[in-house]
Every structure is written in structure tokens, then in C-alpha cells.
Design an enzyme around this catalytic site. Structure first.
Site, PDB file in Angstrom:
ATOM      1  CB  SER A 101      -0.948   0.029   1.203  1.00 30.69           C
ATOM      2  OG  SER A 101      -2.116  -0.667   0.876  1.00 30.69           O
ATOM      3  CB  VAL A 151      -0.577  -5.932   4.041  1.00 31.05           C
ATOM      4  CG1 VAL A 151      -1.899  -5.395   4.476  1.00 31.05           C
ATOM      5  CG2 VAL A 151      -0.498  -6.130   2.568  1.00 31.05           C
TER       6      VAL A 151
HETATM    7  N1  GLN Z   1      -1.921  -5.320  -2.244  1.00 31.46           N
HETATM    8  C1  GLN Z   1      -2.656  -5.100  -1.035  1.00 31.46           C
HETATM    9  C2  GLN Z   1      -4.144  -5.125  -1.292  1.00 31.46           C
HETATM   10  O1  GLN Z   1      -4.606  -4.468  -2.160  1.00 31.46           O
HETATM   11  C3  GLN Z   1      -2.267  -3.799  -0.452  1.00 31.46           C
HETATM   12  C4  GLN Z   1      -2.998  -3.519   0.828  1.00 31.46           C
HETATM   13  C5  GLN Z   1      -2.164  -2.950   1.888  1.00 31.46           C
HETATM   14  O2  GLN Z   1      -0.934  -2.919   1.838  1.00 31.46           O
HETATM   15  N2  GLN Z   1      -2.823  -2.570   2.918  1.00 31.46           N
HETATM   16  O3  GLN Z   1      -4.879  -5.804  -0.643  1.00 31.46           O
END
Ligand code: GLN
Length: 331
Positions: free
Chosen positions: A77, A274
């Protein structure tokens, strides 16, 4: 507070700061056991939950690195910050903000609830998935590769090398992307997407899978701290107005539904992902002379054990401690 009268911003005193940060990293590493690595993207489960690393890069080139700094991880993210900047640069700020709002949600990053329940005409902010997917649909290009190139190009300018995608994470996310596809379909129904939905999602999964390090995050953070200007070349990489809006959004919406707490207790713009990465920055401070990184700094953190909101559990504690010890808060 680090005591003494030495000027903390000189190379000679770097060793002192290094020792402090080493101590803090080993202390906060214990807190990694309070969190869990993300599992909804299967490949992220393979991260070592005990890892914790930080890089802090100052304007005078001073850098403190401590802990697990050499582990590459996917940007996830944090890429929302980059895609937002690129979309604003390519389309203009008002074009983007006509289509994505700038309000915190108080909900999880992948929540779809507000869009539906409040019948919003646009996603609440560019740092939740609905907003980020909308922003990605605005990137220039007729194919996912062309759109993706706009993100990699600016990253290359900022980092001095062209980062690559972690293909396994990309495939893992693409193949387990039920929620993001649901968000995509919702945005398609409401007419929010500026490009084909599948192409937009493919670009989004790719941008999340870019592999970086804490040093890279610190460097990007420092450029933002410096209102978009590269510290070596004095080139304006991000226009000042866009850098400022981005920092305001990081402060208000960067840590998902823990953004209010982070702004209150840490007090610096930040954005998490995440995989356990956090980009943060401290602008130049004017209130005291003898503080570490008084001219501003960029910070990159990696700690894949996450709290319930999906933020690095030890990373947040470490940042909170450093911000209070060094008086980094912007308030
Ligand atoms: N690739 C992840 C998603 O879209 C990114 C989310 C995140 O880092 N919070 O679910």
C-alpha cells in the site's frame, strides 16, 4: 531525549545516534510477537515475523540503519502514495480530487462499506483500496505495462535505480484478489473507473508487488520531506503542491483506521503496507537547535508482524519512541 550539547547533525556524532537506534530496535523487536504476518495474500505468509529494520536518512546525507535493513519486501500500500503523486502530476490535482476525496475512513483499508452505505459519489481517499484502484485507473497508458511504467519511471528518478516486481507476490495477489475484484466491480458499476477494470486491477497488483528496501523508503520520504526536491540534484521530482497534499493525506489517512492514533501519538506523515513496510518523514523543524535530524529526514521501516489494523506492530512502537525521543512530531 538524548542528552548533551553536541551537535547531533554531524558525522562525528552519528555513532551516538546509531547506538541509541540499535538499542531501540532490539528492544522493540520483542513486540513483533504481538502481531502476525499478513496471510490473505498467501506469499506474504512466508515473511519472518521477527524481522524489524529501520533506515533514517537526513538532508545532510547522514544515514542511520539498524536491524534487518537488507531484507527486500514488496511495497504494497505504500505504492498508493506513488500512484497518487503520478496521477496528480499527469492529470492535474483537481482532476484527481474531483474523483477521489481526501477524508479518513475509520474503516479497514479494503472496506467497501462507506461507498455503498453512504452512496458516496467517490471513494473517501486515495490511500484505501477503493481510492487507490480509482487513482490507478487514471494513470496514463493503454495497457497495464504502460500504466505501470509511469510508476516505475518516477521511482527510478527518486531511487537512482529501476526497482523490479516480485513476480511470485504479484501472482499470489492476483490469484487471491477476491476483495479487490469486488471493489473493482463496484467502482465499475458507479462509473468511477477511467480505464478498463481488469487492466486497472492488473496494474494495481503490479504496483503493490514492486520490491524495495527500507533505504528506498527513507529516500522517498526525504524527497517528500523536502517538498518534492531531490537532495543530490536539486531537481524538483514532485511539484511542491502535490508533495504537500500527499503529506497531508499521509498524516490523515496513511495508517488505515489507526491514522488518528498515529497522528496523535507519533505526529508525522506516514504510510504503511501489509508486507510490514512503513514510509515516514519529518520535515525541517525550527523549534530547537540541538535535535537529531533537525533539517528533516525520511524514514523507512520494515516489520512484517502486523497489528489488527494491518500496520507493523513493532514498527509503529519504534517510530513512536524515536519521534518522542527526537521530538519529530510536526505539532
Ligand atoms: N496489495 C494489497 C491489497 O490491495 C495492499 C494492501 C495494503 O498494503 N494494505 O490488498
Amino acid at each position: 531525549m538524548v542528552q548533551g550539547t553536541a551537535n547531533f547533525n554531524t558525522e562525528q556524532n552519528k555513532e551516538w545516534l546509531q547506538e541509541y537506534v540499535d538499542d531501540w530496535v532490539s528492544f522493540y523487536r520483542k513486540h513483533t510477537s504481538e502481531g502476525e504476518v499478513a496471510s490473505y495474500i498467501p506469499l506474504l505468509k512466508e515473511a519472518n515475523p521477527e524481522h524489524l529494520g529501520i533506515a533514517i536518512l537526513g538532508k545532510n546525507g547522514m544515514e542511520i540503519r539498524s536491524g534487518d535493513v537488507d531484507i527486500p519486501f514488496t511495497i504494497q500500500s505504500v505504492s498508493k502514495v506513488i500512484s497518487f503523486i503520478v496521477a496528480c502530476m499527469d492529470r492535474g490535482v483537481s482532476y484527481v480530487l474531483d474523483r477521489v476525496d481526501v477524508e479518513p475512513t475509520g474503516e479497514a483499508f479494503n472496506s467497501i462499506m462507506h461507498l455503498e452505505m453512504k452512496k458516496l459519489d467517490k471513494p473517501l481517499n486515495p490511500f484505501i483500496n477503493a481510492g487507490a484502484i480509482t487513482v490507478t485507473s487514471m494513470l496514463k497508458g493503454k495497457t497495464p505495462d504502460e500504466k505501470f511504467k509511469t510508476i516505475i519511471d518516477i521511482l527510478e528518478k527518486m531511487l537512482g535505480y529501476r526497482p523490479s516486481i516480485n513476480t511470485e507476490v504479484y501472482e499470489s495477489e492476483r490469484d487471491s484478489s477476491m476483495r479487490n475484484r469486488a471493489i473493482g466491480y463496484y467502482l465499475l458499476e458507479t462509473g468511477s473507473l477511467e480505464s478498463d477494470m481488469n487492466m486497472t486491477l492488473e496494474t494495481y497488483f503490479k504496483q503493490c508487488s514492486i520490491e524495495i528496501t527500507v533505504d528506498d523508503l527513507a529516500r522517498i520520504g526525504l524527497i517528500l520531506a523536502n517538498d518534492g526536491m531531490d537532495l543530490d540534484s536539486y531537481e524538483e521530482i514532485i511539484p511542491r503542491q502535490i508533495a504537500r497534499i500527499t503529506k497531508a493525506l499521509m498524516l490523515t489517512c496513511g495508517m488505515y483506521d489507526a491514522s488518528g492514533k498515529f497522528a496523535t501519538y507519533v505526529g508525522i506523515p506516514a504510510k504503511s503496507g501489509v508486507s510490514g513496510g512503513i514510509i515516514a518523514l519529518s520535515p525541517a523543524r525550527v523549534r530547537e537547535e540541538n535535535l537529531p535530524f533537525i533539517d528533516g529526514c525520511g524514514i523507512g521501516v520494515y516489520g512484517p508482524a502486523l497489528d489488527k489494523q494491518g500496520n507493523s506492530v513493532a514498527g509503529i512502537r519504534l517510530l513512536r519512541h524515536i519521534a518522542s525521543q527526537w521530538d519529530l512530531s510536526i505539532f
